[in-house]
Design an enzyme around this catalytic site. Structure first.
Site, mmCIF file in Angstrom:
data_model
loop_
_atom_site.group_PDB
_atom_site.id
_atom_site.type_symbol
_atom_site.label_atom_id
_atom_site.label_comp_id
_atom_site.label_asym_id
_atom_site.label_seq_id
_atom_site.Cartn_x
_atom_site.Cartn_y
_atom_site.Cartn_z
ATOM 1 N N TRP A 316 0.831 -1.209 0.000
ATOM 2 C CA TRP A 316 0.000 0.000 0.000
ATOM 3 C C TRP A 316 0.865 1.259 0.000
ATOM 4 C CZ3 TRP A 316 -1.855 2.715 4.949
ATOM 5 C CH2 TRP A 316 -0.934 2.551 5.993
ATOM 6 N N ASP A 317 2.154 1.084 0.315
ATOM 7 C CA ASP A 317 3.114 2.193 0.339
ATOM 8 C C ASP A 317 3.027 3.032 -0.935
ATOM 9 O OD1 ASP A 317 3.856 0.061 2.066
ATOM 10 O OD2 ASP A 317 5.933 0.732 2.147
ATOM 11 N N GLU A 458 0.100 -2.729 12.677
ATOM 12 C CA GLU A 458 0.071 -4.192 12.539
ATOM 13 C C GLU A 458 0.215 -4.949 13.854
ATOM 14 O OE1 GLU A 458 3.284 -4.619 9.803
ATOM 15 O OE2 GLU A 458 1.980 -4.481 8.055
ATOM 16 N N LYS A 571 2.292 0.466 16.432
ATOM 17 C CA LYS A 571 3.496 0.468 15.609
ATOM 18 C C LYS A 571 3.641 1.775 14.841
ATOM 19 C CE LYS A 571 5.780 -2.143 11.956
ATOM 20 N NZ LYS A 571 5.673 -3.196 10.953
ATOM 21 N N GLN A 572 2.556 2.223 14.232
ATOM 22 C CA GLN A 572 2.653 3.363 13.308
ATOM 23 C C GLN A 572 1.311 4.064 13.216
ATOM 24 O OE1 GLN A 572 3.296 0.134 10.383
ATOM 25 N NE2 GLN A 572 2.430 1.541 8.908
HETATM 26 C C1 BGC Z 1 4.668 -1.640 7.678
HETATM 27 C C2 BGC Z 1 3.675 -1.674 6.550
HETATM 28 C C3 BGC Z 1 4.413 -1.407 5.260
HETATM 29 C C4 BGC Z 1 5.547 -2.395 5.073
HETATM 30 C C5 BGC Z 1 6.360 -2.099 3.835
HETATM 31 C C6 BGC Z 1 5.769 -2.649 7.424
HETATM 32 O O1 BGC Z 1 6.731 -2.576 8.428
HETATM 33 O O2 BGC Z 1 4.036 -1.915 8.902
HETATM 34 O O3 BGC Z 1 2.676 -0.711 6.746
HETATM 35 O O4 BGC Z 1 3.528 -1.492 4.190
HETATM 36 O O5 BGC Z 1 6.395 -2.332 6.194
HETATM 37 O O6 BGC Z 1 6.947 -0.839 3.893
#
Ligand code: BGC
Length: 718
Positions: A316-317, A458, A571-572
């Site tokens: 999704w990045d 996540e 996490k984010q």
């Molecule tokens: C993140 C995801 C991201 C992926 C690739 C993961 O660590 O939690 O949101 O899409 O890394 O960058």
């Protein structure tokens, strides 16, 4: 402005980091910033876009091409190579304006000094080409042998991928043709070396490599230079050149011109803050070296072209963090990214079907054809060394909404509604159908819920009514309704075709019902939006407290037993990511309260996090809070020390989502660019030390010059 990245030391432990920091590339391949003599044990790679292979039971991953740069020097029969031979001095330079990589290394011997200098680039003008100029000199007379050729013994995380390597030589042109095991993709590497001085030349071909030995008696003080022109072609890009006919200088000129054109539109000037300007343009460089120009059926991987980490897959990045930059500087690239999703719709349908859903569920880690690269066991437990069951693959439903959002952003800024006709509307409708089939309603409830999901954070798996996910799902329903209307009004043939397949009126009704009745989490009495059902009941521990509970620094924080899973530590950006997108639907006070609540509880364990917080801080009007988060995002690949492990899995590489996020913060946050009534508008919120900004933007097929100052700005058509 400073466009140079430089290091004046050589440290073996920094080899992986410098491989990323000094990466060059042209969208077709990335050349890691390792030395010419580097072999696979030090993560040397020419990583290819869009070519994937699965070896044995390993993860399917992107393929590294045979190394056409391989070059090492021998003086009086002794090899001088890093890291084995300790240098007297060493410089590594990336000129990121011209996208040229250089090194200069001096070794001391009993008789004197040996100096090696090299310059190379991954051509932006001829995307199959890598060119290298390599010089050696000594301050004493000696015998020198330069060994240079194609090394087919490449670095792989889950390889080897070439089950067959054909090595040959013809009139000085060396060729290594690799055939991958799974799908028999063919990767061809060729090269030719020019050496305009007196020397003996001999080419040795073995089962993996074609190496030329260039031997000569060297005179003290004399510089001996070889020029290598190499090409790599693969199914995604096959425009080859005759490597024996083009000169290094010709290629270099064309390459520099191509970059000049790119920078003419993509440079962002920041008046009053050279450090920020440097980091931001370095981020932009990284976006440019991975942009799929002149290629079809490819997108951008989460680690760009820095290697096989994250399986070379598209996340999704791309749509959430990177596409905005391309939409406003090179819409053709943005279109390629969107076409990749349209072209991989069948893969997304297959995945939906696998989970008993209708429509399209895009891969969490998408490879060619939309193949899902993510496994059910995506992390290795540090204690048991066993793969851990994770739910990224099954439950990160929000990826389909990101695809839809990417298409929306592209159309809003380009006006190119033909995307709807050419597969875009169908992709959107299919995503909306998938979400419709996911909705659940309790017997006496009026609301549709989205249960059992993984949101952007996540660490908390299998949660329900994740605020971000539900809002994005609603957006998908609304976008699908708009897409159907646009087809009906502007593309009648397509409308009729899809109507036969889907019965669009019925779908429209269903999507309307879904958009109106999906549960959307509203701010509570404190003004806070709960990340998911029950989140506020979790232990309210600090990030440091949670970190202190780790038994191993590489331990995974989330999932079934993770230290963060039963706490509010995330996490984010999750709610904050949602507010960054839908901020104008909420009072500033609500934005601020949620920022203040979630920021201290966020580990920022993903490089995608800081930019989202920074963007929201700008929307709240607090540029000083936004600034360090922006600098963290923009400088992500300039400093070592990012998160390199997830459980026992290596996740290092470049971070293009963070870099794209930095661009979004600069342009949409600090400069406050937005679209109002179909026009570009700005509402700046500059950090104290920024006096202004200057940059160009594409909008509705026109180019604009934007000049921002403390009190406002001017946007004029160029
Ligand atoms: C993140 C995801 C991201 C992926 C690739 C993961 O660590 O939690 O949101 O899409 O890394 O960058």
């Amino acid at each position: 402005m400073n466009w140079i990245v430089q290091t004046n030391e050589y440290k073996k432990d920094l080899v992986p980091h410098n491989g990323n920091k000094f990466l060059t590339g042209n969208g077709f391949f990335g050349v890691r910033g390792t030395m010419e003599e580097t072999k696979k044990d030090n993560m040397c790679a020419i990583n290819l876009a869009g070519v994937y292979d699965r070896a044995g039971d390993g993860w399917r991953e992107s393929v590294n091409a045979p190394n056409v740069l391989y070059t090492v020097v021998e003086v009086d029969d002794k090899e001088y190579a890093l890291p084995e031979a300790e240098p007297k001095s060493h410089e590594q330079i990336l000129d990121f304006y011209n996208a040229i990589h250089k090194r200069k290394t001096i070794w001391t011997t009993e008789k004197g000094e040996i100096t090696v200098e090299a310059e190379r680039f991954a051509s932006m003008a001829n995307q199959s080409v890598i060119a290298l100029k390599y010089s050696v000199s000594t301050d004493y007379d000696c015998k020198i042998r330069i060994k240079s050729g194609i090394d087919g013994d490449v670095w792989d995380i889950n390889g080897p991928h070439f089950v067959k390597l054909e090595v040959s030589e013809n009139n000085g042109v060396k060729t290594v043709v690799g055939t991958t095991g799974e799908k028999s993709h063919i990767v061809t590497a060729k090269e030719y070396i020019k050496a305009d001085f007196n020397c003996d030349r001999k080419i040795n071909c073995d089962s993996m490599s074609a190496i030329e030995e260039i031997s000569f008696d060297a005179k003290s003080g004399e510089i001996y230079t070889i020029e290598k022109v190499a090409s790599v072609i693969a199914p995604v890009f096959s425009e080859d050149i005759d490597v024996s006919r083009v000169s290094y200088d010709e290629l270099k000129n064309a390459h520099i011109k191509a970059w000049e054109k790119i920078w003419d539109i993509s440079t962002v000037e920041i008046i009053g803050d050279d450090e920020a300007m440097y980091a931001l343009n370095y981020s932009i460089y990284h976006l440019n070296i991975i942009a799929p120009r002149n290629m079809d059926n490819v997108s951008i991987a989460a680690r760009g072209l820095s290697g096989q980490v994250y399986k070379g897959a598209v996340f999704w990045d791309t749509e959430m963090f990177m596409i905005d930059y391309f939409i406003h500087t090179d819409p053709a690239v943005a279109k390629t990214l969107i076409d990749y999703r349209i072209d991989t719709l069948q893969g997304a349908r297959n995945k939906a079907k696998e989970y008993g859903l209708e429509g399209a569920y895009y891969a969490w880690e998408s490879q060619e054809g939309g193949f899902e690269g993510c496994s059910d066991y995506n992390i290795t437990d540090v204690f048991t060394k066993r793969p851990m069951r994770t739910y990224f693959r099954d439950k990160q439903y929000h990826v389909s909404a990101a695809v839809v959002y990417g298409i929306c952003k592209y159309i809003d800024a380009t006006g190119d509604t033909s995307v709807f006709e050419n597969g875009g509307a169908e992709a959107i409708i299919e995503c909306a159908r998938m979400y419709r089939s996911l909705l659940l309603k309790r017997a006496d409830s009026k609301f549709y819920e989205v249960r059992d999901v993984v949101g952007p954070d996540e660490y908390h798996e299998r949660v329900s009514n994740n605020a971000y996910t539900n809002k994005m799902v609603k957006l998908t329903f609304e976008t699908a309704i708009d897409a159907i209307k646009t087809l009906e009004n502007e593309y009648a043939d397509k409308y009729n075709e899809l109507d036969k397949k889907y019965d669009l009126k019925t779908l429209e009704e269903r999507f309307k019902d879904s958009a109106e009745n999906i549960l959307i989490k509203e701010p509570d009495e404190r003004g806070l939006i709960e990340q998911f059902d029950g989140y506020f009941n979790l232990e309210d521990a600090t990030v440091d407290e949670v970190r202190s509970r780790l038994l191993d620094p590489k331990e995974y924080w989330g999932g079934a037993y993770g230290v963060a899973s039963d706490t509010q530590v995330l996490k984010q950006a999750d709610v904050v990511a949602m507010l960054g997108i839908f901020g104008n639907e909420y009072d500033k006070e609500i934005l601020k309260k949620n920022f203040d609540y979630y920021e201290p509880r966020t580990e920022h364990g993903s490089s995608l996090s800081a930019c989202m917080y920074s963007l929201l801080a700008c929307q709240i009007g607090n540029a000083e809070i936004a600034y360090p988060l922006f600098m963290k995002s923009a400088g992500v690949d300039l400093k070592p020390g990012g998160k390199e492990w997830m459980g026992l899995i290596y996740i290092g590489g470049t971070h293009p989502a963070s870099e794209g996020g930095a661009w979004i913060v600069a342009v949409k946050g600090f400069a406050g660019i937005n679209i109002e009534n179909g026009k570009l508008n700005c509402n700046p919120c500059l950090p104290e030390k920024w006096q202004g900004m200057k940059f160009k933007l594409m909008f509705m097929d026109k180019l604009y010059q934007v000049e921002i100052n403390k009190n406002g700005g001017n946007i004029t058509e160029v």
